[in-house]
Design a protein around this motif. Structure first.
Motif, PDB file in Angstrom:
ATOM      1  N   VAL A   1     -60.872 -43.821  13.777  1.00 52.73           N
ATOM      2  CA  VAL A   1     -61.706 -42.420  12.939  1.00 52.73           C
ATOM      3  C   VAL A   1     -60.979 -41.381  12.284  1.00 52.73           C
ATOM      4  CG1 VAL A   1     -62.987 -40.360  12.822  1.00 52.73           C
ATOM      5  CG2 VAL A   1     -63.493 -42.597  14.775  1.00 52.73           C
TER       6      VAL A   1
ATOM      7  N   TYR B   1     -59.699 -45.100  23.910  1.00 50.45           N
ATOM      8  CA  TYR B   1     -60.532 -44.951  23.212  1.00 50.45           C
ATOM      9  C   TYR B   1     -61.452 -46.134  22.739  1.00 50.45           C
ATOM     10  CZ  TYR B   1     -57.429 -40.486  21.642  1.00 50.45           C
ATOM     11  OH  TYR B   1     -56.608 -39.697  21.783  1.00 50.45           O
ATOM     12  N   THR B   2     -62.381 -46.299  22.656  1.00 46.02           N
ATOM     13  CA  THR B   2     -62.964 -47.212  22.942  1.00 46.02           C
ATOM     14  C   THR B   2     -63.841 -47.156  21.627  1.00 46.02           C
ATOM     15  OG1 THR B   2     -65.021 -46.058  23.730  1.00 46.02           O
ATOM     16  CG2 THR B   2     -63.320 -47.350  24.834  1.00 46.02           C
ATOM     17  N   GLU B   3     -64.080 -46.246  20.627  1.00 45.96           N
ATOM     18  CA  GLU B   3     -64.381 -46.556  19.282  1.00 45.96           C
ATOM     19  C   GLU B   3     -63.187 -46.766  18.601  1.00 45.96           C
ATOM     20  OE1 GLU B   3     -64.268 -43.082  19.827  1.00 45.96           O
ATOM     21  OE2 GLU B   3     -66.299 -43.423  21.420  1.00 45.96           O
TER      22      GLU B   3
END
Length: 124
Positions: free
Chosen positions: A111, A106-108
């Motif tokens: 969420v 996961y690079t974001e």
């Protein structure tokens, strides 16, 4: 997966059977209940007998049985089993291990659940 769990169950059952059938941790025979002077005499005799503790006397010195009453062949089989099962587990872990990539999955940033799953907000 079913085969490995079956093997695990068989190994655990074999170990339980081996521990259940061994005579290593059983106490010596209980002496009959005596009263008075006979009890003191029997206690003195029982204290001088090394057989109750699985011990032996050599040159006047008492030694404990280092094999705990289990034959050395059984100790050897147990050690070989532990080493071989450890090797099997190590080889299986190395065979099926998938190396991680250089980039994180996961690079974001974080969420929330309602955004990720397109659900309405719980605060509404």
């Amino acid at each position: 997966m079913a085969r490995s769990s079956l093997v695990s169950i068989c190994v655990v059952a074999a170990m339980c059977t081996a521990l259940r059938c061994s005579l290593a941790f059983l106490p010596g025979r209980a002496a009959p209940q005596l009263r008075g002077d006979a009890a003191l005499a029997s206690a003195a005799v029982a204290a001088s007998i090394p057989g109750a503790a699985d011990a032996f006397v050599y040159d006047g010195k008492e030694y404990f049985d280092v094999w705990y009453g289990i034959p050395p062949l059984a100790w050897g089989v147990c050690a070989a089993t532990i080493v071989s099962v450890g090797a099997i587990i190590k080889n299986a872990a190395q065979k099926y291990n998938k190396p991680m990539g250089k980039m994180p999955i996961y690079t974001e940033g974080f969420v929330g659940k309602e955004i990720e799953n397109n659900e309405p907000s719980y605060k509404a």
